[in-house]
Design an enzyme around this catalytic site. Structure first.
Site, PDB file in Angstrom:
ATOM      1  N   GLY A 223      -9.627  -5.687   2.569  1.00  0.00           N
ATOM      2  CA  GLY A 223     -10.366  -6.844   2.056  1.00  0.00           C
ATOM      3  C   GLY A 223     -11.639  -7.123   2.836  1.00  0.00           C
ATOM      4  O   GLY A 223     -12.731  -7.263   2.272  1.00  0.00           O
TER       5      GLY A 223
ATOM      6  N   GLU B 285      -5.334 -19.293  -4.162  1.00  0.00           N
ATOM      7  CA  GLU B 285      -6.601 -20.041  -4.211  1.00  0.00           C
ATOM      8  C   GLU B 285      -7.497 -19.496  -5.316  1.00  0.00           C
ATOM      9  O   GLU B 285      -8.044 -20.241  -6.137  1.00  0.00           O
ATOM     10  CB  GLU B 285      -7.353 -19.915  -2.881  1.00  0.00           C
ATOM     11  CG  GLU B 285      -6.715 -20.606  -1.708  1.00  0.00           C
ATOM     12  CD  GLU B 285      -5.799 -19.696  -0.902  1.00  0.00           C
ATOM     13  OE1 GLU B 285      -5.168 -18.783  -1.502  1.00  0.00           O
ATOM     14  OE2 GLU B 285      -5.703 -19.891   0.319  1.00  0.00           O
TER      15      GLU B 285
HETATM   16  C1  G6Q Z   1      -8.963  -9.361   4.400  1.00  0.00           C
HETATM   17  C2  G6Q Z   1      -7.765 -10.101   4.140  1.00  0.00           C
HETATM   18  C3  G6Q Z   1      -7.966 -11.369   3.340  1.00  0.00           C
HETATM   19  C4  G6Q Z   1      -8.139 -11.137   1.847  1.00  0.00           C
HETATM   20  C5  G6Q Z   1      -7.984 -12.452   1.114  1.00  0.00           C
HETATM   21  C6  G6Q Z   1      -8.195 -12.332  -0.362  1.00  0.00           C
HETATM   22  O1  G6Q Z   1      -9.006  -8.303   4.978  1.00  0.00           O
HETATM   23  O2  G6Q Z   1      -6.806  -9.287   3.585  1.00  0.00           O
HETATM   24  O3  G6Q Z   1      -9.042 -12.136   3.818  1.00  0.00           O
HETATM   25  O4  G6Q Z   1      -9.368 -10.552   1.591  1.00  0.00           O
HETATM   26  O5  G6Q Z   1      -6.731 -12.986   1.391  1.00  0.00           O
HETATM   27  O6  G6Q Z   1      -7.295 -11.426  -0.923  1.00  0.00           O
HETATM   28  P1  G6Q Z   1      -7.468 -10.897  -2.402  1.00  0.00           P
HETATM   29  O7  G6Q Z   1      -8.758 -10.164  -2.479  1.00  0.00           O
HETATM   30  O8  G6Q Z   1      -6.293 -10.040  -2.683  1.00  0.00           O
HETATM   31  O9  G6Q Z   1      -7.519 -12.123  -3.280  1.00  0.00           O
END
Ligand code: G6Q
Length: 548
Positions: A267, A212
């Site tokens: 994240g 995305e």
């Molecule tokens: C959070 C998750 C998930 C992640 C997103 C974005 O703890 O791992 O929400 O933050 O999928 O990932 P990236 O920062 O790697 O794009």
């Protein structure tokens, strides 16, 4: 390893619950005028009143014993020591280092991470100062007016929530935008309103491989290059926040314009890192560091306060009490503060991605108990005119956190008085309820009699005994917000320990990342053979026929 449900502490709580069931909160308040005083705690500008819960001193005592049995103290120490408690990803969990304003060494694998943390903070400060002063210029030599954060999940929800919460601190020239959804309408609608000459894009992705985010980032890049007529514009209009330097380079962003963080930052725990860059751009680096300072004060409280006085521990234990002993499936977060309108969505991820699991840390399946509840909510008073009906009179028990700031950022005193009155009235009504006799007496006063009286009295009866926590901030500032968010992060940790979960992985998220990439080629090639179940095959064909 034995499950917590087999422990004598768990059994003691089950017995205690059966006894307590006979005494509603109303009676507990009536018999003890000092209840609220004894069941409130303050940490700096944050006040928690947890007296409107279905508990006694004995309940607290038994819950604390359960926490001891679950080795909460030892696990908390491992967390702060930088041990690799995220077992499945073989990583430490040390977002507390990002806001460690004491600057005492915090180590991962024996290496103090504070020098790297401080270096990125210095880099952020220099950048934010140039941006806010207008010294950072776009390709056509104009200062930036709009900042677009491109990220999703943990690289979006924290920055949005905090940026919105700190709106009174925004720089007057700057407007923030957050694009997360791969649905092209999110980016298209945002770009419509933007002048490429004065827009800065922050591409925020820990891995820099998220479909995305990269799709959105490429679209934004094309927009800039096309409108400004030069590839060279990218350097002036794009910065990146990531742990993956090679991927950032591949995208074409100069590593000098990259802000780094590390794999020991999850994240959903990353808003304190350079992922907080859009926040810092909007509120300035001093306010961003105050946010870190508030979170650090709560870290210190969590690390050192006795369990019975420890806000995250108390909230975590109360959550376990309702989830496991009262079968509460959900937990409502109800901020009486418009600035906190994204807090429920933020906590939804923080809590549900962390504790929405059914495998214990060492791999056993969980059968005998439930884990993370469904987190939901909306700001009050709006929610009162929508879903509070179910909280007051529904058949489900929904524990709720009511959050308010005593002092507003505006001068509309009358509004604040009404807001506070509603905040207070709701928690009181949820606790007290209204008996059938009280309902009858009210109706009789209005001259209602006979069958109508009986009918209305039963509909206007409220069971009450519905638990709430009241969380009052002196004022919504970067400091108090930092404390609030850090308190919830640690509450989630506490519950993860009690349920024996790894709160720091997210295989459900990874699954989503894999699945879509398998189907994508089948939408690109209308003749690609389909080998799914009949529903998925049918839907692919239905969409192929209508799209493109
Ligand atoms: C959070 C998750 C998930 C992640 C997103 C974005 O703890 O791992 O929400 O933050 O999928 O990932 P990236 O920062 O790697 O794009």
């Amino acid at each position: 390893m034995h499950a917590i449900t087999d422990s004598p502490e768990w059994k003691a709580l089950q017995n205690h619950k059966a006894e307590l069931e006979r005494t509603p909160m109303r009676a507990l308040f009536a018999s003890d005028p000092k209840r609220a005083e004894r069941m409130s705690r303050s940490v700096g500008p944050l006040f928690l009143d947890f007296s409107k819960n279905r508990i006694t001193e004995e309940t607290l005592h038994l819950l604390v014993k359960l926490a001891e049995r679950a080795q909460l103290r030892q696990t908390r120490d491992q967390l702060f020591a930088g041990d690799k408690i995220n077992l499945t990803e073989d990583r430490a969990v040390l977002h507390m280092a990002l806001r460690n304003r004491s600057n005492r060494p915090m180590c991962v694998g024996g290496v103090d991470v504070m020098p790297q943390v401080n270096a990125v903070l210095t880099q952020m400060r220099a950048f934010v100062e140039r941006l806010q002063s207008g010294a950072w210029r776009g390709h056509t030599n104009k200062p930036v007016t709009d900042i677009v954060n491109i990220g999703i999940g943990g690289s979006d929800l924290g920055p949005v929530m905090v940026t919105e919460a700190l709106r009174p601190y925004w720089h007057p020239r700057l407007q923030p935008h957050f694009v997360s959804n791969v649905d092209g309408s999110h980016m298209a609608e945002t770009l419509k309103r933007l002048d490429p000459e004065t827009t800065l894009f922050i591409v925020a992705s820990k891995t820099f491989t998220t479909q995305e985010t990269l799709t959105n980032a490429h679209t934004a890049r094309n927009f800039v290059v096309e409108k400004l007529g030069s590839e060279a514009a990218v350097a002036k209009h794009f910065v990146a926040v990531s742990t993956a330097e090679a991927e950032v380079k591949k995208f074409g962003i100069n590593p000098a314009n990259m802000f780094q963080f590390w794999d020991w930052v999850g994240g959903r725990y990353s808003l304190w890192s350079a992922i907080g860059l859009p926040i810092a751009c909007m509120v300035g680096m001093d306010a961003f560091e105050e946010l870190l300072g508030g979170a650090h004060a709560m870290d210190e409280h969590f690390r050192t306060a006795p369990f019975a006085d420890n806000l995250p521990v108390l909230l975590g234990l109360l959550g376990v009490w309702y989830a496991n002993f009262f079968d509460a499936a959900s937990h409502a977060v109800l901020p009486y503060d418009q600035y906190l309108h994204r807090l429920p969505a933020y906590l939804q991820q923080a809590d549900m991605e962390s504790n929405g699991k059914s495998t214990r840390r060492h791999g056993e399946r969980i059968g005998a108990y439930t884990t993370g509840p469904i987190i939901w909510g909306e700001p009050g008073t709006n929610g009162q005119h929508a879903f509070y009906q179910l909280i007051h009179q529904g058949t489900r028990l929904i524990p709720a956190d009511f959050i308010v700031a005593a002092k507003p950022h505006h001068a509309l005193k009358n509004h604040q008085r009404i807001l506070l009155a509603n905040f207070l009235a709701q928690t009181e009504a949820l606790m007290l309820g209204k008996t059938q006799d009280e309902a009858r007496a009210e109706l009789e006063k209005q001259g209602i009699q006979g069958d109508r009286l009986t009918l209305l009295a039963s509909h206007k009866t409220f069971p009450g005994n519905r638990p709430t926590n009241s969380i009052v901030l002196d004022e919504l500032t970067p400091t108090s917000l930092g404390m609030l968010v850090s308190m919830y992060e640690h509450k989630i940790f506490v519950q993860g320990v009690l349920w024996d979960l790894n709160s720091y992985d997210q295989w459900g998220v990874e699954l989503g990342k894999q699945l879509a990439s398998k189907i994508l080629p089948e939408l690109q090639d209308a003749n690609a053979p389909l080998a799914h179940d009949s529903s998925t095959n049918g839907l692919v064909q239905h969409l192929r026929a209508r799209w493109s």
